[in-house]
Design a protein around this motif. Sequence first.
Motif, PDB file in Angstrom:
ATOM      1  N   LYS A  94      -9.216  -4.596   0.434  1.00 25.04           N
ATOM      2  CA  LYS A  94      -7.870  -4.188   0.036  1.00 25.04           C
ATOM      3  C   LYS A  94      -7.913  -2.865  -0.728  1.00 25.04           C
ATOM      4  O   LYS A  94      -8.822  -2.612  -1.515  1.00 25.04           O
TER       5      LYS A  94
ATOM      6  N   THR B 214       0.831  -1.212   0.000  1.00 24.38           N
ATOM      7  CA  THR B 214       0.000   0.000   0.000  1.00 24.38           C
ATOM      8  C   THR B 214       0.863   1.259   0.000  1.00 24.38           C
ATOM      9  O   THR B 214       0.585   2.205  -0.741  1.00 24.38           O
TER      10      THR B 214
ATOM     11  N   CYS C 126     -12.525   2.360   1.205  1.00 21.62           N
ATOM     12  CA  CYS C 126     -11.948   1.048   0.907  1.00 21.62           C
ATOM     13  C   CYS C 126     -11.205   0.478   2.112  1.00 21.62           C
ATOM     14  O   CYS C 126     -11.155  -0.741   2.303  1.00 21.62           O
TER      15      CYS C 126
ATOM     16  N   LYS D   5      -7.375   2.419  -8.006  1.00 23.37           N
ATOM     17  CA  LYS D   5      -8.624   3.120  -8.327  1.00 23.37           C
ATOM     18  C   LYS D   5      -9.143   3.872  -7.102  1.00 23.37           C
ATOM     19  O   LYS D   5      -9.555   5.032  -7.203  1.00 23.37           O
TER      20      LYS D   5
ATOM     21  N   THR E 235      -6.935  -0.252  -3.551  1.00 25.37           N
ATOM     22  CA  THR E 235      -6.519  -0.358  -4.950  1.00 25.37           C
ATOM     23  C   THR E 235      -6.107   1.016  -5.480  1.00 25.37           C
ATOM     24  O   THR E 235      -6.422   2.051  -4.879  1.00 25.37           O
TER      25      THR E 235
END
Length: 87
Positions: free
Chosen positions: A72, A20, A67, A76, A74
Amino acid sequence: MSKKRKVDVFTGGCPLCDETVKLVKELACPSCDVIVYDLRKEGMDKAKKYGVNSVPNVVVDGKILECCKRRKITAKDLKEAGIGIPL
């Protein structure tokens, strides 16, 4: 003085956290002020203030990304939060 998007990334030193952090840093633009907190060492008070209760977790301008509450993170999700988009 130009405005910056404040991006706080909370980690615990795990491989998912590292992934991340890498993704956030790859997407960040000059309008993003990214700070990474390894909760094993620092940032616990700030994490509590935001309501962070799991890692990895990303907070943009004081708000936990949706999110981070359910799945998880992403690219996006990060882009939708404005990371990488100049102000």
